[in-house]
Design a protein around this motif. Structure first.
Motif, short mmCIF file in Angstrom:
data_model
loop_
_atom_site.label_atom_id
_atom_site.label_comp_id
_atom_site.label_asym_id
_atom_site.label_seq_id
_atom_site.Cartn_x
_atom_site.Cartn_y
_atom_site.Cartn_z
N SER A 213 1.02 -1.14 0.11
CA SER A 213 0.05 -0.24 0.16
C SER A 213 0.36 1.17 -0.21
O SER A 213 2.49 1.34 0.39
CB SER A 213 -0.69 -0.25 1.50
OG SER A 213 -0.86 1.12 1.57
N THR A 214 0.81 2.17 -0.51
CA THR A 214 1.34 3.32 -0.57
C THR A 214 1.41 4.86 0.25
O THR A 214 1.42 5.37 1.00
CB THR A 214 1.12 4.06 -1.71
OG1 THR A 214 -0.80 4.20 -2.41
CG2 THR A 214 1.54 3.45 -3.55
N GLN A 215 0.02 4.13 1.35
CA GLN A 215 -0.94 4.93 3.07
C GLN A 215 0.31 5.15 3.55
O GLN A 215 1.25 3.92 3.96
CB GLN A 215 -1.14 4.01 3.18
CG GLN A 215 -3.24 4.88 3.29
CD GLN A 215 -3.98 4.05 3.30
OE1 GLN A 215 -4.11 2.35 3.76
NE2 GLN A 215 -5.33 4.70 3.77
N ARG A 216 1.22 6.33 4.02
CA ARG A 216 1.86 6.93 5.36
C ARG A 216 1.49 6.03 6.43
O ARG A 216 0.12 6.68 6.83
CB ARG A 216 2.19 7.50 4.90
CG ARG A 216 2.82 8.23 3.92
CD ARG A 216 4.25 9.63 3.88
NE ARG A 216 5.08 8.91 3.18
CZ ARG A 216 6.03 8.81 2.55
NH1 ARG A 216 6.30 8.55 4.09
NH2 ARG A 216 6.37 9.38 2.23
N ILE A 217 1.14 5.22 6.68
CA ILE A 217 0.99 4.76 8.22
C ILE A 217 2.05 4.31 9.34
O ILE A 217 3.78 3.94 8.43
CB ILE A 217 0.04 3.45 8.44
CG1 ILE A 217 0.59 2.49 7.37
CG2 ILE A 217 -1.45 3.53 7.88
CD1 ILE A 217 -0.57 1.21 7.03
N ASN A 218 2.07 4.24 10.33
CA ASN A 218 3.24 4.22 10.94
C ASN A 218 3.76 2.27 10.82
O ASN A 218 2.44 1.66 10.87
CB ASN A 218 2.26 4.27 12.92
CG ASN A 218 1.60 3.62 13.29
OD1 ASN A 218 1.72 2.26 13.04
ND2 ASN A 218 0.93 4.25 14.33
N SER A 219 4.22 1.59 11.75
CA SER A 219 5.11 0.63 12.16
C SER A 219 4.65 -0.58 11.43
O SER A 219 4.16 -1.39 10.96
CB SER A 219 6.28 0.38 11.69
OG SER A 219 7.19 -0.56 11.95
N ASN A 220 4.26 -0.12 13.14
CA ASN A 220 3.26 -1.09 13.60
C ASN A 220 1.85 -1.58 13.04
O ASN A 220 1.63 -2.75 12.68
CB ASN A 220 2.66 -0.83 15.22
CG ASN A 220 2.22 -1.92 15.88
OD1 ASN A 220 3.18 -3.53 15.64
ND2 ASN A 220 1.80 -1.59 16.96
N THR A 221 1.49 -1.01 12.73
CA THR A 221 -0.29 -0.70 11.63
C THR A 221 0.35 -1.30 10.56
O THR A 221 -0.61 -1.73 9.46
CB THR A 221 -1.31 0.60 11.61
OG1 THR A 221 -0.86 1.85 12.47
CG2 THR A 221 -2.60 0.31 11.34
N LYS A 222 1.19 -0.73 9.69
CA LYS A 222 1.74 -1.80 8.80
C LYS A 222 1.97 -2.81 8.95
O LYS A 222 1.48 -4.10 8.18
CB LYS A 222 2.90 -0.36 8.36
CG LYS A 222 3.32 -1.50 7.08
CD LYS A 222 4.80 -0.40 6.57
CE LYS A 222 5.30 -1.12 4.91
NZ LYS A 222 6.62 -0.78 4.65
N TRP A 223 2.66 -3.48 9.97
CA TRP A 223 2.88 -4.90 9.68
C TRP A 223 1.46 -5.58 9.54
O TRP A 223 1.45 -6.50 9.51
CB TRP A 223 3.84 -4.82 11.51
CG TRP A 223 5.87 -4.77 11.24
CD1 TRP A 223 6.54 -3.51 10.73
CD2 TRP A 223 6.25 -6.34 10.52
NE1 TRP A 223 7.55 -4.24 10.40
CE2 TRP A 223 7.67 -5.86 10.27
CE3 TRP A 223 6.41 -7.74 10.09
CZ2 TRP A 223 8.66 -5.96 9.89
CZ3 TRP A 223 7.36 -7.95 9.93
CH2 TRP A 223 8.11 -7.52 9.91
N GLN A 224 0.73 -5.06 11.31
CA GLN A 224 -0.57 -5.51 11.22
C GLN A 224 -1.46 -5.82 10.14
O GLN A 224 -1.43 -6.98 9.78
CB GLN A 224 -1.26 -4.67 12.32
CG GLN A 224 -0.42 -4.58 13.41
CD GLN A 224 -1.67 -4.40 14.77
OE1 GLN A 224 -2.31 -3.73 14.38
NE2 GLN A 224 -0.59 -4.47 15.66
N ASN A 225 -1.10 -4.57 8.63
CA ASN A 225 -2.21 -4.90 8.11
C ASN A 225 -2.09 -5.59 6.99
O ASN A 225 -2.42 -6.57 6.28
CB ASN A 225 -2.43 -3.52 7.53
CG ASN A 225 -3.32 -2.36 8.11
OD1 ASN A 225 -3.54 -2.54 9.28
ND2 ASN A 225 -3.05 -0.51 7.54
#
Ligand SMILES: Nc1ncnc2c1ncn2[C@@H]1O[C@H](COP(=O)(O)OP(=O)(O)OP(=O)(O)O)[C@@H](O)[C@H]1O
Length: 424
Positions: A213-225
């Motif tokens: 995803s190109t969304q800028r999200i924090n690392s933890n949320t990124k790993w979870q998503n």
């Protein structure tokens, strides 16, 4: 932070350009003052010694094909550094150059080398733990791929004992190419490098993974998503459109046990199987100029014909059969030595697009013959009437799902520009 480079490192060298940035530091091109030789200087600006640790691992790995040569490492008051072999661009950069996807031939050529690199690293007792396209660079010879960045590599075998199974471990590496077990906090072992490799193969061929995803999200949320999607997606859907061996590989990697030694030869054989079946070049790289020209096919001729059908054709679809063998007239065959014949065959593709027009109960067949790159035999000579007549295309090749051969009992002849194409 501006780095003042210590003279003791740089007395014989000067820094030319920055060639890369990573999370731990920067990589510069280093030029020898008198000799015409360049190197790469990796500098750890955070002074955490990660470059020194990486240099020690790289020292252990020296001598392997596709492992960057290590020349020197150390630290100054300001930073730690290592001087290594200067390499070319990363596969990620090359992927962008190649419009975001590699051809199947290229993906297989890369994977055959990558599996050998990973096997070598494992044989030396290490896990890479951060495999991704940024870590694979081509060398001076753009047909050799190098595995780099051993900053997160660790031993999995100490004194011939495998490390013990643990869960609740912190995640290591990058989320996109991480194995499911690493997402879940299971300690990494050889199987995790291979699962990452399987995701890389899919990414190179498809140009995208569903969890990117190109969304800028924090690392933890990124790993979870990413974990949510990766864990729930059906392997067949994930590998849709790829040769079946891609899903076989992913299933194989995910089913490996924690301490199990992967069967690297089996993985190689999966890729070799595709190469053979699809009649692909043994070593083909889209980024090499003359190979690029091979990839831009010239359409030699196109035919279209509608065929009345009364039988049940399984479903309305468009099929594009590539790499179908195209027959070559006998006297032309005799003129060619084996190597040239093989080359010519591999450079020619017949594409058939078959569409069933449901309403009118018609089968539309579009045949397109494309030639890739230049041939010593000009297309005019090669594709004369008799060549078309010897087209080796069977209904099974064209549309394997058609069981009822009656639908094909008519020999279809297509006339266009005084040339005849015969489909049996
Ligand atoms: N030997 C080399 N020759 C040329 N360029 C290099 C070399 N090593 C690394 N690079 C470039 O520098 C970039 C960063 O290098 P590297 O991945 O080793 O750093 P890192 O800080 O460990 O990065 P990461 O954030 O991926 O962990 C690479 O993506 C690549 O573009």
């Amino acid at each position: 932070m501006q780095i003042e480079f210590d003279k003791t490192i740089l007395e014989r060298y000067y820094i030319k350009d920055e060639v890369g940035t990573g999370s731990f530091g920067k990589v510069y091109k280093l030029q020898h003052l008198t000799k015409n030789k360049s190197f790469a200087l990796k500098v750890d600006i955070r002074q955490k010694g990660s470059v020194l640790l990486e240099a020690k691992i790289l020292a252990d790995l020296q001598g392997g094909v596709g492992i960057p040569k290590l020349y020197k490492y150390g630290s100054t008051d300001q930073f730690s550094y290592m001087i290594v072999e200067l390499l070319g661009p990363t596969l990620n950069k090359l992927l962008k150059q190649c419009k975001g996807k590699f051809s199947l031939a290229t993906v297989i050529s890369i994977m055959l080398q990558l599996i050998t690199r990973i096997e070598y690293v494992h044989r030396k007792g290490y896990l890479h733990r951060d495999l991704k396209p940024h870590q694979v660079l081509v060398g001076k010879n753009p047909k050799i791929v190098y595995l780099t960045d051993f900053g997160l590599a660790r031993k999995f075998e100490v004194n011939n004992y495998h490390i013990s199974f643990q869960n609740s471990c912190p995640r290591v590496g990058n989320a996109t190419f991480s194995s499911l077990n690493n997402h879940s906090g299971v300690r990494q072992s050889r199987r995790d490098d291979l699962e990452s490799m399987a995701y890389m193969a899919l990414y190179f061929l498809k140009g995208h993974l569903p969890w990117q995803s190109t969304q800028r999200i924090n690392s933890n949320t990124k790993w979870q998503n990413i974990f949510q999607i990766k864990n729930h997606i059906n392997i067949e859907n994930l590998c849709f459109g790829c040769p079946k061996e891609f899903s076989i590989l992913l299933k194989y990697c995910r089913n490996l046990k924690f301490e199990e030694k992967p069967d690297y030869n089996y993985i190689q054989s999966l890729f070799l199987q595709i190469q053979k079946r699809e009649n692909l070049y043994e070593s083909f790289f889209d980024w090499i100029e003359d190979e690029k020209s091979l990839r831009s096919p010239t359409t030699i001729c196109e035919f279209s014909q509608s065929l009345s059908i009364s039988n049940n054709i399984p479903r309305c679809s468009t099929i594009n059969v590539e790499n179908t063998r195209v027959g070559i007239k006998d006297e032309i065959k005799d003129d060619m030595n084996d190597k040239r014949r093989k080359k010519n065959r591999a450079r020619t593709q017949t594409q058939m697009i078959i569409k069933k027009n449901k309403k009118e109960n018609m089968l539309n067949i579009d045949i397109k013959i494309v030639e890739q790159g230049d041939n010593q035999l000009s297309s005019k000579t090669w594709f004369d009437e008799s060549t078309y007549n010897s087209l080796d295309v069977t209904p099974k090749n064209i549309y394997p799902e058609i069981k009822n051969r009656k639908a094909w009992s008519n020999v279809l002849k297509v006339k266009k520009d005084k040339k005849i194409c015969k489909v049996f």
